[in-house]
Design a protein around this motif. Structure first.
Motif, PDB file in Angstrom:
ATOM      1  N   GLU A  11      56.955  31.882  72.310  1.00  0.00           N
ATOM      2  CA  GLU A  11      56.094  32.710  73.157  1.00  0.00           C
ATOM      3  C   GLU A  11      56.643  32.822  74.573  1.00  0.00           C
ATOM      4  N   ASP A  12      57.601  31.936  74.948  1.00  0.00           N
ATOM      5  CA  ASP A  12      58.240  32.040  76.255  1.00  0.00           C
ATOM      6  C   ASP A  12      59.154  33.256  76.268  1.00  0.00           C
ATOM      7  N   SER A  13      59.340  33.819  77.449  1.00  0.00           N
ATOM      8  CA  SER A  13      60.252  34.960  77.568  1.00  0.00           C
ATOM      9  C   SER A  13      61.690  34.476  77.401  1.00  0.00           C
ATOM     10  N   LEU A  14      62.580  35.418  77.135  1.00  0.00           N
ATOM     11  CA  LEU A  14      63.990  35.080  76.961  1.00  0.00           C
ATOM     12  C   LEU A  14      64.545  34.452  78.240  1.00  0.00           C
ATOM     13  N   GLN A  15      64.126  34.957  79.389  1.00  0.00           N
ATOM     14  CA  GLN A  15      64.604  34.422  80.664  1.00  0.00           C
ATOM     15  C   GLN A  15      64.158  32.965  80.860  1.00  0.00           C
ATOM     16  N   GLU A  16      62.924  32.644  80.455  1.00  0.00           N
ATOM     17  CA  GLU A  16      62.429  31.273  80.574  1.00  0.00           C
ATOM     18  C   GLU A  16      63.218  30.323  79.674  1.00  0.00           C
ATOM     19  N   VAL A  17      63.529  30.763  78.470  1.00  0.00           N
ATOM     20  CA  VAL A  17      64.292  29.928  77.533  1.00  0.00           C
ATOM     21  C   VAL A  17      65.704  29.682  78.080  1.00  0.00           C
ATOM     22  N   ILE A  18      66.316  30.720  78.616  1.00  0.00           N
ATOM     23  CA  ILE A  18      67.666  30.582  79.180  1.00  0.00           C
ATOM     24  C   ILE A  18      67.641  29.625  80.369  1.00  0.00           C
ATOM     25  N   GLU A  19      66.618  29.729  81.223  1.00  0.00           N
ATOM     26  CA  GLU A  19      66.516  28.824  82.377  1.00  0.00           C
ATOM     27  C   GLU A  19      66.381  27.367  81.926  1.00  0.00           C
ATOM     28  N   LYS A  20      65.619  27.130  80.872  1.00  0.00           N
ATOM     29  CA  LYS A  20      65.467  25.759  80.369  1.00  0.00           C
ATOM     30  C   LYS A  20      66.787  25.212  79.837  1.00  0.00           C
ATOM     31  N   LEU A  21      67.520  26.037  79.127  1.00  0.00           N
ATOM     32  CA  LEU A  21      68.810  25.577  78.580  1.00  0.00           C
ATOM     33  C   LEU A  21      69.864  25.422  79.676  1.00  0.00           C
ATOM     34  N   ASN A  22      69.797  26.242  80.710  1.00  0.00           N
ATOM     35  CA  ASN A  22      70.780  26.178  81.795  1.00  0.00           C
ATOM     36  C   ASN A  22      70.544  24.992  82.726  1.00  0.00           C
ATOM     37  N   MET A  23      69.539  24.198  82.472  1.00  0.00           N
ATOM     38  CA  MET A  23      69.288  23.021  83.302  1.00  0.00           C
ATOM     39  C   MET A  23      70.359  21.946  83.079  1.00  0.00           C
ATOM     40  N   PHE A  24      71.155  22.083  82.049  1.00  0.00           N
ATOM     41  CA  PHE A  24      72.223  21.125  81.767  1.00  0.00           C
ATOM     42  C   PHE A  24      73.508  21.576  82.449  1.00  0.00           C
ATOM     43  N   GLU A  25      74.276  20.599  82.889  1.00  0.00           N
ATOM     44  CA  GLU A  25      75.512  20.888  83.617  1.00  0.00           C
ATOM     45  C   GLU A  25      76.514  21.656  82.758  1.00  0.00           C
ATOM     46  N   GLN A  26      76.606  21.317  81.511  1.00  0.00           N
ATOM     47  CA  GLN A  26      77.640  21.895  80.657  1.00  0.00           C
ATOM     48  C   GLN A  26      77.190  23.181  79.967  1.00  0.00           C
ATOM     49  N   VAL A  27      75.963  23.663  80.264  1.00  0.00           N
ATOM     50  CA  VAL A  27      75.449  24.850  79.587  1.00  0.00           C
ATOM     51  C   VAL A  27      75.302  25.973  80.599  1.00  0.00           C
ATOM     52  N   ASN A  28      75.789  27.154  80.197  1.00  0.00           N
ATOM     53  CA  ASN A  28      75.616  28.336  81.033  1.00  0.00           C
ATOM     54  C   ASN A  28      75.382  29.521  80.107  1.00  0.00           C
ATOM     55  N   LEU A  29      74.126  29.948  80.048  1.00  0.00           N
ATOM     56  CA  LEU A  29      73.767  31.101  79.222  1.00  0.00           C
ATOM     57  C   LEU A  29      73.346  32.247  80.135  1.00  0.00           C
ATOM     58  N   ALA A  30      73.609  33.459  79.668  1.00  0.00           N
ATOM     59  CA  ALA A  30      73.206  34.640  80.433  1.00  0.00           C
ATOM     60  C   ALA A  30      73.090  35.805  79.466  1.00  0.00           C
ATOM     61  N   VAL A  31      72.316  36.818  79.880  1.00  0.00           N
ATOM     62  CA  VAL A  31      72.187  38.039  79.090  1.00  0.00           C
ATOM     63  C   VAL A  31      72.904  39.148  79.844  1.00  0.00           C
ATOM     64  N   GLU A  32      73.918  39.742  79.192  1.00  0.00           N
ATOM     65  CA  GLU A  32      74.666  40.840  79.785  1.00  0.00           C
ATOM     66  C   GLU A  32      74.958  41.887  78.706  1.00  0.00           C
ATOM     67  N   ASP A  33      74.688  43.116  79.016  1.00  0.00           N
ATOM     68  CA  ASP A  33      74.980  44.249  78.121  1.00  0.00           C
ATOM     69  C   ASP A  33      74.419  44.055  76.721  1.00  0.00           C
ATOM     70  N   GLY A  34      73.213  43.545  76.612  1.00  0.00           N
ATOM     71  CA  GLY A  34      72.581  43.385  75.309  1.00  0.00           C
ATOM     72  C   GLY A  34      73.150  42.233  74.501  1.00  0.00           C
ATOM     73  N   LYS A  35      73.840  41.316  75.154  1.00  0.00           N
ATOM     74  CA  LYS A  35      74.416  40.164  74.473  1.00  0.00           C
ATOM     75  C   LYS A  35      73.981  38.893  75.156  1.00  0.00           C
ATOM     76  N   LEU A  36      73.814  37.828  74.368  1.00  0.00           N
ATOM     77  CA  LEU A  36      73.545  36.492  74.900  1.00  0.00           C
ATOM     78  C   LEU A  36      74.907  35.811  75.046  1.00  0.00           C
ATOM     79  N   MET A  37      75.319  35.571  76.298  1.00  0.00           N
ATOM     80  CA  MET A  37      76.627  35.018  76.569  1.00  0.00           C
ATOM     81  C   MET A  37      76.530  33.499  76.692  1.00  0.00           C
ATOM     82  N   VAL A  38      77.388  32.774  75.979  1.00  0.00           N
ATOM     83  CA  VAL A  38      77.497  31.318  76.073  1.00  0.00           C
ATOM     84  C   VAL A  38      78.809  31.010  76.770  1.00  0.00           C
ATOM     85  N   ARG A  39      78.707  30.499  78.021  1.00  0.00           N
ATOM     86  CA  ARG A  39      79.914  30.244  78.812  1.00  0.00           C
ATOM     87  C   ARG A  39      80.151  28.757  78.970  1.00  0.00           C
TER      88      ARG A  39
END
Length: 190
Positions: free
Chosen positions: A162-190
């Protein structure tokens, strides 16, 4: 001794027609009022008329009130236990927790085609690319894996759909080794 009702009636009659009564009758009535009533006899008459029929009902009412009280308290106790258990269940951490790579795989992420309804999905010792793939599929996005090392990290994560996609990405990005983002209709794992 004459009854109280009889004395009342005599007083009314005497007030309405005082000529009807002689001084002797008035004196007799006054003497009758001065007599001390027999309390034991009066109580027995009262008890026969009122208490004998009320006492059994009164006892049953007490028993019924006690049982209703016990049932009410039992219901409140059961509800309190249920609420406490439910609140402890909901207190599980919502943010991701990194587990060591040597941990044993207890469960895998749900396949993307099995995610049908909203709610919480628990990922236990699941790789980041698998988690990201499920989140991307749920939000109808493609996934672009740009960092192979980040994809090998294993997590415990509770995903509230029920959380928005942005909220889920923010929760996962709280880790040092994780960097997620949404660009051009894609979920990017950096």
């Amino acid at each position: 001794m004459k009854t109280n009702d009889h004395n009342k009636q005599l007083c009314r009659d005497m007030q309405e027609a005082p000529d009807k009564y002689s001084d002797q009758e008035i004196e007799a009535m006054m003497d009758d009022l001065d007599q001390v009533p027999d309390i034991d006899e009066a109580w027995q008459q009262f008890a026969q008329q009122h208490i004998s029929s009320v006492r059994p009902m009164h006892t049953w009412r007490k028993i019924a009130a006690i049982l209703i009280g016990i049932l009410t308290l039992s219901g409140i106790a059961i509800a309190a236990v249920h609420i406490v258990r439910q609140s402890h269940h909901e207190e599980r951490p919502v943010t991701a927790v990194e587990k060591p790579q040597s941990a044993v795989i207890v469960s895998q992420a749900l396949p993307t085609d099995t995610i049908v309804k909203t709610g919480s999905v628990v990922f236990d010792d699941v790789t980041l690319d698998s988690i990201a793939n499920d989140i991307a599929a749920y939000h109808h996005l493609d996934m672009d894996l740009q960092n192979e090392q980040a994809s090998q990290l294993r997590f415990y994560f509770v995903w509230n759909q029920e959380d928005s996609l942005q909220e889920v990405i923010e929760k996962l990005n709280m880790f040092e080794q994780v960097n997620l983002a949404v660009e051009d209709g894609k979920l990017m794992v950096r």
